[in-house]
Write a protein that holds these residues in place. Structure first.
Motif: not given
Length: 480
Positions: A115-132
């Motif tokens: 699901d495109n929206d779900e994929l975008n949302a999960v990857v965005t959170r993952a990028v933020e968490m990884s950077a943090l």
């Protein structure tokens, strides 16, 4: 790829691992439109190679890859980069698989088809968490280094000059040679140079040159390609590649053999490495800090070290004075180590004046490392809250000489205070260095012991509380 280089990019990198080409391409298109830099891989081996060479911020991997599944990939990634966020994709009716993935350390799961929206949302959170997480790790490392740097006591003029020089040199990428006896803190200086530089975000890799046998030098330094020799079951990056974007610390460079020296010189001159079995050189961006407990100029003169390599390494030489030459540091260091180890032991301890005198009188052949060992041992073994000289077990025989000098100085001071008429050297007791004063006091004490023993050195040594060879050595040094 170093964290520093990844953070310098404008876009976060997402690596998509899926053996279904259309699925991987579709996910890449969705995430690219959301502003991410994407790369797809059809196999786990290909993904691992991309991670090694280019890195990534987030991985989106199919849970059920052939050969090596997503969980295996998750374990490999976590062992190399625990801050990497891994998102596993699972078939729609796969609740148990999703639970297993999350228990295994996956950041999250997304269902297939995406699901495109779900994929975008999960990857965005993952990028933020990884950077943090990477930022938190960086801050922890900086705090650790600040704590370690605090252990580099700089009360003596030589120490203060060294710290000032480190701060001045750290921002550059110039090759630096740190010289000093064993135990003076050469690796600490190298870490201070790294973490006070603009490379602090990059890796700090320490290599002991003495530990590298000639037969493995090239593979260890430059890496190798899969199949280049027996046992090369996969591609492997060498020290220079792993330290790219940061600092490579070459400890005990004076122990390096001719093969090591020649290959190191080539990298310093060309700024690139060629893996064993490889055909294409790889550029590396590494700052080299070398350290030695030998005098490399003497090694060059003796033909054991290449002159051209020496001049490449010693662009900026830093010398750490031995502890016996910076006695102003001894007691501050002792109090620092005593506070640390007594806290660990759970009981407050302090130094008696006599113990402080004993520490000042010892020559510390093992330097700061020996001082910490002596203090730690005293904390463990002493049952008293105030440490006395007998709490210290000095490692070197020279310690007997030093303790004779300390005892002699104490005796001389007591005699002076009580108005004793013992013979004193003609030179004023207030002149010269502390070592000179100790030597004068030791001379008086040894002469008195010899006179009392009618010249019998064995009896004199017994009266002084040292063995005969120590007395002979003292007499020779003091020209008695």
């Amino acid at each position: 790829m170093s964290v520093q280089k990844r953070n310098a990019q404008n876009k976060a990198r997402v690596l998509i691992l899926d053996d279904e080409f259309h699925v991987a391409r579709s996910a890449a298109m969705v995430l690219s439109q959301a502003g991410y830099e994407c790369e797809t891989c059809p196999t786990v081996e290909a993904a691992l190679k991309v991670l090694e060479h280019k890195g990534a911020d987030v991985i989106v991997a199919d849970m059920r890859m052939p050969g090596m599944d997503g969980m295996d990939l998750l374990k490999k990634v976590q062992s190399k980069d625990p801050d990497m966020a891994v998102v596993l994709s699972v078939p729609l009716p796969a609740a148990e698989s999703a639970k297993e993935a999350l228990r295994g350390g996956a950041f999250d799961c997304v269902t297939k088809p995406f699901d495109n929206d779900e994929l975008n949302a999960v990857v965005t959170r993952a990028v933020e968490m990884s950077a943090l997480q990477r930022e938190n790790r960086k801050l922890r490392e900086q705090l650790d280094v600040a704590s370690i740097a605090a252990a580099f006591i700089a009360e003596a003029p030589q120490s203060r000059q060294l710290v000032a020089m480190i701060r001045r040199v750290a921002p550059s990428r110039t090759t630096t040679l740190v010289e000093g006896e064993t135990g003076t803190g050469k690796e600490l200086v190298a870490r201070m140079l790294h973490y006070w530089s603009n490379r602090a975000d990059g890796p700090f890799l320490a290599i002991n040159c003495k530990a590298l046998a000639d037969g493995v030098v090239e593979s260890e330094l430059f890496g190798h390609e899969k199949g280049s020799f027996t046992g090369a079951i996969r591609d492997r990056a060498g020290c220079f590649e792993r330290a790219s974007g940061g600092t490579l610390f070459l400890d005990e460079i004076g122990e390096a053999g001719p093969d090591f020296q020649a290959k190191l010189l080539r990298v310093l001159e060309d700024g690139e490495v060629l893996r064993v079995g490889g055909s294409k050189p790889r550029k590396v961006d590494v700052r080299i800090i070398a350290a030695t407990n030998r005098k490399l100029r003497s090694e060059v003169a003796a033909g054991r070290f290449r002159a051209d390599l020496y001049f490449r390494l010693s662009v900026i030489p830093l010398r750490i004075a031995p502890l016996r030459e910076r006695r102003e540091d001894i007691l501050p260091l002792a109090h620092h180590f005593l506070a640390f180890h007594s806290t660990e032991a759970g009981r407050p301890l302090m130094l008696s004046p006599e113990a402080a005198e004993a520490l000042l009188g010892y020559s510390w052949p093992g330097n700061v490392r020996e001082l910490e060992n002596v203090i730690e041992r005293a904390v463990v073994m002493s049952g008293q809250e105030t440490l006395m000289p007998d709490a210290f077990a000095f490692d070197d025989e020279a310690g007997d000489e030093d303790l004779v000098q300390v005892a002699a100085a104490r005796t001389a001071g007591a005699d002076s205070a009580s108005g004793s008429n013992h013979a004193q050297p003609a030179e004023s007791q207030d002149e010269g260095t502390l070592q000179a004063a100790l030597d004068r006091a030791a001379t008086v004490r040894i002469k008195a012991a010899l006179a009392a023993a009618s010249g019998n050195r064995v009896d004199a040594a017994a009266a002084l509380g040292v063995d005969r060879t120590t007395l002979y050595r003292l007499m020779k040094r003091l020209s008695l």
